[in-house]
Scaffold this active site. Structure first.
Site, PDB file in Angstrom:
ATOM      1  N   TYR A 183       0.831  -1.209   0.000  1.00 21.19           N
ATOM      2  CA  TYR A 183       0.000   0.000   0.000  1.00 21.19           C
ATOM      3  C   TYR A 183       0.868   1.263   0.000  1.00 21.19           C
ATOM      4  O   TYR A 183       0.580   2.225  -0.697  1.00 21.19           O
ATOM      5  CB  TYR A 183      -0.925  -0.001   1.222  1.00 21.19           C
TER       6      TYR A 183
ATOM      7  N   ARG B  61       1.508   7.258  -6.465  1.00 25.09           N
ATOM      8  CA  ARG B  61       0.325   8.103  -6.620  1.00 25.09           C
ATOM      9  C   ARG B  61       0.624   9.528  -6.167  1.00 25.09           C
ATOM     10  O   ARG B  61       0.256  10.497  -6.840  1.00 25.09           O
ATOM     11  CB  ARG B  61      -0.830   7.503  -5.807  1.00 25.09           C
TER      12      ARG B  61
ATOM     13  N   TYR C  82      -0.754  12.881   6.622  1.00 28.15           N
ATOM     14  CA  TYR C  82      -0.323  11.830   7.553  1.00 28.15           C
ATOM     15  C   TYR C  82       1.193  11.910   7.729  1.00 28.15           C
ATOM     16  O   TYR C  82       1.927  12.133   6.764  1.00 28.15           O
ATOM     17  CB  TYR C  82      -0.645  10.435   6.993  1.00 28.15           C
TER      18      TYR C  82
ATOM     19  N   ARG D 102     -11.383  13.528   2.217  1.00 27.03           N
ATOM     20  CA  ARG D 102     -12.364  12.696   2.938  1.00 27.03           C
ATOM     21  C   ARG D 102     -13.688  12.621   2.207  1.00 27.03           C
ATOM     22  O   ARG D 102     -14.448  11.661   2.375  1.00 27.03           O
ATOM     23  CB  ARG D 102     -12.576  13.240   4.350  1.00 27.03           C
TER      24      ARG D 102
ATOM     25  N   GLU E 264     -14.044  -0.946   6.758  1.00 29.73           N
ATOM     26  CA  GLU E 264     -14.005   0.377   6.127  1.00 29.73           C
ATOM     27  C   GLU E 264     -15.321   0.567   5.378  1.00 29.73           C
ATOM     28  O   GLU E 264     -15.858  -0.390   4.816  1.00 29.73           O
ATOM     29  CB  GLU E 264     -12.806   0.461   5.179  1.00 29.73           C
TER      30      GLU E 264
HETATM   31  C1  3EB Z   1      -7.638   6.085   5.891  1.00 30.84           C
HETATM   32  O1  3EB Z   1      -8.484   6.872   6.341  1.00 30.84           O
HETATM   33  C2  3EB Z   1      -8.119   4.701   5.585  1.00 30.84           C
HETATM   34  O2  3EB Z   1      -5.460   5.345  -0.132  1.00 30.84           O
HETATM   35  O3  3EB Z   1      -7.082   5.996  -1.434  1.00 30.84           O
HETATM   36  C3  3EB Z   1      -9.360   5.369   2.935  1.00 30.84           C
HETATM   37  C4  3EB Z   1      -9.750   5.957   1.732  1.00 30.84           C
HETATM   38  C5  3EB Z   1      -8.089   4.844   3.058  1.00 30.84           C
HETATM   39  C6  3EB Z   1      -8.849   6.026   0.660  1.00 30.84           C
HETATM   40  C7  3EB Z   1      -6.640   5.632  -0.329  1.00 30.84           C
HETATM   41  C8  3EB Z   1      -7.203   4.922   1.976  1.00 30.84           C
HETATM   42  C9  3EB Z   1      -7.577   5.510   0.794  1.00 30.84           C
HETATM   43  O4  3EB Z   1      -6.446   6.372   5.772  1.00 30.84           O
HETATM   44  C10 3EB Z   1      -7.652   4.174   4.309  1.00 30.84           C
END
Ligand code: 3EB
Length: 316
Positions: free
Chosen positions: A134, A141, A194, A207, A304
């Protein structure tokens, strides 16, 4: 307004569709099948008979292929799907595929990507450098977004999740210059901020994205700030994910009963009865929901949830 439908896998798709995504037992490159861009993803639903997600379009629909990306558009919206073959390192191929996608949307005049999905095999495994798959994907990306897209148009709502198949499959929807708005959640650190402990480059997504009457809700998990909470506890993780969604959509005056076209991704087959019960209690009785058993991008996440909020469903 643009909306998807879930249909049976054997249901034929009448003319005019922009896209068909088949959640079944094979994965592969997207193709134009019966005139419709089609992406097959190996990830059965709970009933183990699969389903297809259809994105209807308005005639005239034009389709084509560009550097292996399969696309279709009507006057308002563009759909595009791509595929990256299985590899022991994804960074460069991901950067290339996303770069091609950004060039395509600009070329065709649909520069605003509002929703993306990414399906990654062995998502919690390691690449040849010992980097989690990932994180390897996220690195490519992020570079593509930095180089050629985010400064002008931000980052779309997205899902990044596991698949049982080979190769990374992805698809997205874009529109013309418009009043699309990307939305963040005050309970969660923006994913693109992050810290580095989650990987060399942060995930590239918002989000949620508001477009017209619809709010596209990204894959949402039990993360507060940037930390996973309630590792090992499905019910508590469900509760935090739901509260995260309620808070996000509440900021735009939607509530959980407005959520439709829901996908619940769950890690362990044995959790299906629980997530089914929890989903019944949380969402509108008429909401369309599919359950998909897949790995999730952090090894400590068990569930999720994604969906689309709109004013079509009512609470009464
Ligand atoms: C998160 O909140 C959970 O890598 O495109 C959620 C939605 C998550 C999209 C992405 C990853 C992705 O980090 C994981």
């Amino acid at each position: 307004m643009i909306a998807s439908r879930f249909v049976r896998i054997d249901e034929t798709c009448e003319g005019g569709a922009l896209a068909r995504i088949v959640f079944g037992d094979t994965s592969g490159r997207p193709r134009i099948e019966n005139g419709v861009p089609t992406l097959h993803l190996d990830m059965y639903d709970d009933a183990r008979d699969g389903f297809a997600e259809i994105w209807p379009g308005a005639a005239p629909v034009r389709s084509g292929i560009f550097h292996g990306l399969v696309f279709a558009h009507d006057d308002e919206f563009l759909f595009c799907a791509g595929f990256i073959p299985s590899s022991d390192r994804y960074t460069d191929a991901t950067r290339q595929a996303y770069g091609d996608a950004f060039a395509l949307v600009r070329e065709l005049g649909f520069p605003k990507i509002f929703r993306m999905w990414n399906f990654i095999p062995h998502i919690n495994g390691e690449n040849r450098e010992g980097l989690e798959v990932y994180r390897d994907f996220c690195r490519g990306r992020a570079v593509a977004f930095e180089e050629d897209y985010a400064a002008a148009s931000g980052m779309p709502a997205a899902t990044g999740i596991g698949t049982s198949g080979d190769g990374v499959g992805f698809y997205f929807l874009a529109c013309r210059e418009s009043a699309m708005r990307h939305i963040e959640n005050s309970r969660q650190t923006p994913a693109y901020e992050y810290p580095q402990r989650y990987g060399p480059k942060a995930p590239s997504f918002a989000r949620g994205t508001q477009l017209g009457d619809a709010l596209f809700v990204s894959g949402t998990a039990s993360i507060l700030g940037h930390e996973t909470v309630h590792a090992g506890d499905l019910r508590k993780q469900w509760g935090v994910a739901i509260d995260n969604i309620a808070h996000l959509i509440g900021s735009q005056n939607y509530a959980l009963h407005n959520l439709d076209q829901i996908k619940v991704y769950y890690r362990h087959a044995t959790d299906l009865p629980s997530v089914t019960k929890l989903a019944k209690a949380a969402f509108h009785p008429d909401a369309n929901i599919r359950f998909l058993k897949v790995d999730i991008c952090r090894a400590d996440l068990l569930v999720e949830i994604e969906g689309i909020a709109s004013r079509l469903l009512r609470s009464d």
